[in-house]
Each structure stands twice: as structure tokens, then as C-alpha cells.
Scaffold this motif. Structure first.
Motif, PDB file in Angstrom:
ATOM      1  N   ILE A 233       0.841  -1.195   0.000  1.00  0.00           N
ATOM      2  CA  ILE A 233       0.000   0.000   0.000  1.00  0.00           C
ATOM      3  C   ILE A 233       0.881   1.253   0.000  1.00  0.00           C
ATOM      4  O   ILE A 233       1.718   1.426   0.897  1.00  0.00           O
ATOM      5  CB  ILE A 233      -0.928   0.001   1.229  1.00  0.00           C
ATOM      6  CG1 ILE A 233      -1.829  -1.247   1.203  1.00  0.00           C
ATOM      7  CG2 ILE A 233      -1.776   1.272   1.277  1.00  0.00           C
ATOM      8  CD1 ILE A 233      -2.739  -1.378   2.405  1.00  0.00           C
ATOM      9  N   PRO A 234       0.731   2.130  -0.992  1.00  0.00           N
ATOM     10  CA  PRO A 234       1.520   3.364  -1.026  1.00  0.00           C
ATOM     11  C   PRO A 234       1.268   4.234   0.215  1.00  0.00           C
ATOM     12  O   PRO A 234       0.133   4.335   0.685  1.00  0.00           O
ATOM     13  CB  PRO A 234       1.036   4.072  -2.297  1.00  0.00           C
ATOM     14  CG  PRO A 234       0.453   2.982  -3.147  1.00  0.00           C
ATOM     15  CD  PRO A 234      -0.134   1.994  -2.188  1.00  0.00           C
ATOM     16  N   VAL A 235       2.327   4.854   0.707  1.00  0.00           N
ATOM     17  CA  VAL A 235       2.216   5.822   1.802  1.00  0.00           C
ATOM     18  C   VAL A 235       2.015   7.223   1.228  1.00  0.00           C
ATOM     19  O   VAL A 235       1.255   8.021   1.770  1.00  0.00           O
ATOM     20  CB  VAL A 235       3.471   5.783   2.698  1.00  0.00           C
ATOM     21  CG1 VAL A 235       3.416   6.864   3.767  1.00  0.00           C
ATOM     22  CG2 VAL A 235       3.621   4.407   3.332  1.00  0.00           C
ATOM     23  N   SER A 236       2.674   7.498   0.122  1.00  0.00           N
ATOM     24  CA  SER A 236       2.493   8.762  -0.592  1.00  0.00           C
ATOM     25  C   SER A 236       2.912   8.568  -2.041  1.00  0.00           C
ATOM     26  O   SER A 236       3.680   7.661  -2.359  1.00  0.00           O
ATOM     27  CB  SER A 236       3.298   9.889   0.065  1.00  0.00           C
ATOM     28  OG  SER A 236       4.679   9.575   0.071  1.00  0.00           O
ATOM     29  N   TYR A 237       2.389   9.414  -2.913  1.00  0.00           N
ATOM     30  CA  TYR A 237       2.741   9.338  -4.323  1.00  0.00           C
ATOM     31  C   TYR A 237       2.366  10.656  -4.996  1.00  0.00           C
ATOM     32  O   TYR A 237       1.681  11.494  -4.415  1.00  0.00           O
ATOM     33  CB  TYR A 237       2.034   8.161  -5.014  1.00  0.00           C
ATOM     34  CG  TYR A 237       0.533   8.249  -5.025  1.00  0.00           C
ATOM     35  CD1 TYR A 237      -0.167   8.806  -6.100  1.00  0.00           C
ATOM     36  CD2 TYR A 237      -0.217   7.759  -3.953  1.00  0.00           C
ATOM     37  CE1 TYR A 237      -1.552   8.889  -6.110  1.00  0.00           C
ATOM     38  CE2 TYR A 237      -1.599   7.832  -3.954  1.00  0.00           C
ATOM     39  CZ  TYR A 237      -2.257   8.397  -5.025  1.00  0.00           C
ATOM     40  OH  TYR A 237      -3.636   8.484  -5.018  1.00  0.00           O
TER      41      TYR A 237
END
Length: 251
Positions: free
Chosen positions: A85-89
Motif C-alpha cells: 500500500i503506497p504511503v504517498s505518491y
């Protein structure tokens, strides 16, 4: 002031440098992509997990909140799940930051569509952990276990009136996570199915040595009612059979 480069020799010297600057800028825009954490664990047979990650704009640009979904699907045997799961992008010029992860724990107790239900959990993203909340271990893993139980009752739906209906309830299905500590970490959240089923409404079923029996008699309705003294019981339907006791059907 505008100027143009008329000399073809000078253009040949300058364009590669300008192109390099352009590619460098594009690379920096995507540099935040790849920050992520892993959500993994075990699911009982006939369970499925959906994680819905919600993101908000973190740098004040004119963007909208977004969501990304991850799902394991049902299996007839116990299974392992693993979501990255991405934390930020980056989304264009917008910096998207993880706000929370909603969990949908699905369970099925039969092969009909209505014999599926779910309960919720939540991974809450915070700036500071609440007092007493578990933290990541030295190996970068946070380990938790949720316990899911089935609550049974008699259905009031016209299409299955008087049949056994179940509701799923899961405890400890979530965690508090600090955003700045989350990248490259592992949240291990496993689910256990309790073998101890109990009635949805207290006092409407009587537990006996042979199982649970639904009470009736106070109002004379076709539904289960509060048990009287002495208790009176009613029949119910389960898997096409007329039954007097749950879960074994017959006494």
C-alpha cells in the motif's frame, strides 16, 4: 525579452543540456512514488479481506482525495494475503498522502448470496500514537490478531423467513500507525474465526446440553422471543430442514 538561437551549431550544443534539464524535472516529479508499507496476514477459510486506502492532497495543490483498493478474494481453505500500500505518491503536481485504510472483513457461511456478510476494521494514520497503542518492533513489523465471531438469529426477510441468519463481528481489527514511521514497514494483521457462536439477541435462545433452542410464547409471534419460565420453544429452518436446536438441527 525573447531571443532565438539562430546558429545551428549553437543549437546542437545547447539542446542536449536543455533536454537533460527537462528529464531531470520529470524525474523529480515522480520521486515520491514507491513509498509504501506492507499489510499482510492470515485469513480463515471462506473469509476475504478488502483494504481501501484513502489519500488526501498534502501540498496545497488543486487536487481531489483518492482511494486505492486491494482485495484477497474468497478461498475454501485458510489463506495468506499480502498488500503493498503506497504511503504517498505524485498525481501530476499534487502530492498525495495516505489518510487512513478502511478494512472490510467478509465472511461466508453458505453458498447463497445472502449467506455472506462483513464487519469493518480501520488502520488509522496519526501524527502521534495514542497512549498504550502497540508500536513497530525492531525488525520493522507490527503484529496484531483480530478475532471474528458469528452471531446467529432467525431471519425476518420474506424470502428466507425463519431461517438461520448470521452476522459477523470482529474485534481488534485495526491499528494506529504514525505516518512518518510507516514507509517500508510491515503491518501483520491476522484473523481468527472463533468456534463459539452465540445468539445475536441475549435472552432469545436458551443454551442446553444439546445446543441452542429458540424461545417463543410471550407474544405468540412466529419469530424468536424472550424466553419465559418455563421456556417454550419453536422450530426453525436450516439448509432446507426443519430444526429444533442449533447447530445440530435435531436433538
Amino acid at each position: 525579452m525573447r531571443f532565438s538561437i539562430k546558429s545551428p551549431h549553437l543549437r546542437a550544443l545547447l539542446w542536449p543540456g536543455l533536454l537533460g534539464l527537462s528529464l531531470s524535472a520529470c524525474s523529480s516529479l515522480s520521486s515520491l512514488a514507491g513509498e509504501s508499507f506492507t499489510l499482510e496476514g492470515e485469513l480463515p477459510a471462506n473469509f476475504s479481506l478488502k483494504a481501501q486506502a484513502h489519500y488526501g492532497v498534502a501540498n496545497g495543490c488543486d487536487g481531489r482525495s483518492q482511494a486505492k483498493s486491494f482485495e484477497s478474494g474468497f478461498q475454501s481453505d485458510p489463506q495468506q494475503y499480502r498488500f503493498t500500500i503506497p504511503v504517498s505518491y505524485r498525481e501530476g503536481l499534487c502530492e498525495m498522502r495516505l489518510a487512513r485504510v478502511g478494512l472490510f472483513i467478509h465472511g461466508r457461511y453458505g453458498d447463497k448470496d445472502w449467506q455472506q456478510t462483513y464487519d469493518n476494521g480501520d488502520l488509522v494514520i496519526v501524527d502521534k500514537l495514542p497512549e498504550g497503542a502497540p508500536t513497530f518492533q525492531s525488525n520493522g513489523t507490527l503484529t496484531k490478531q483480530a478475532e471474528c465471531s458469528w452471531l446467529f438469529k432467525l431471519s425476518t426477510a420474506k424470502s428466507r423467513f425463519g431461517q438461520i441468519d448470521k452476522i459477523l463481528t470482529c474485534k481488534n481489527a485495526g491499528a494506529h500507525l504514525v505516518h512518518t514511521e510507516l514507509s517500508n514497514k510491515v503491518v501483520s494483521l491476522s484473523f481468527r474465526e472463533s468456534a463459539d457462536e452465540r445468539p445475536y439477541m441475549n435472552g432469545f435462545w436458551l443454551k442446553t446440553t444439546i445446543g441452542w433452542k429458540p424461545c417463543t410464547g410471550r407474544w405468540g409471534t412466529e419469530l424468536e422471543e424472550l424466553c419465559t419460565e418455563p421456556p417454550q420453544f419453536k422450530t426453525f429452518e436450516m439448509n432446507g430442514r426443519a430444526c429444533t436446536v442449533y447447530p445440530n438441527c435435531t436433538e
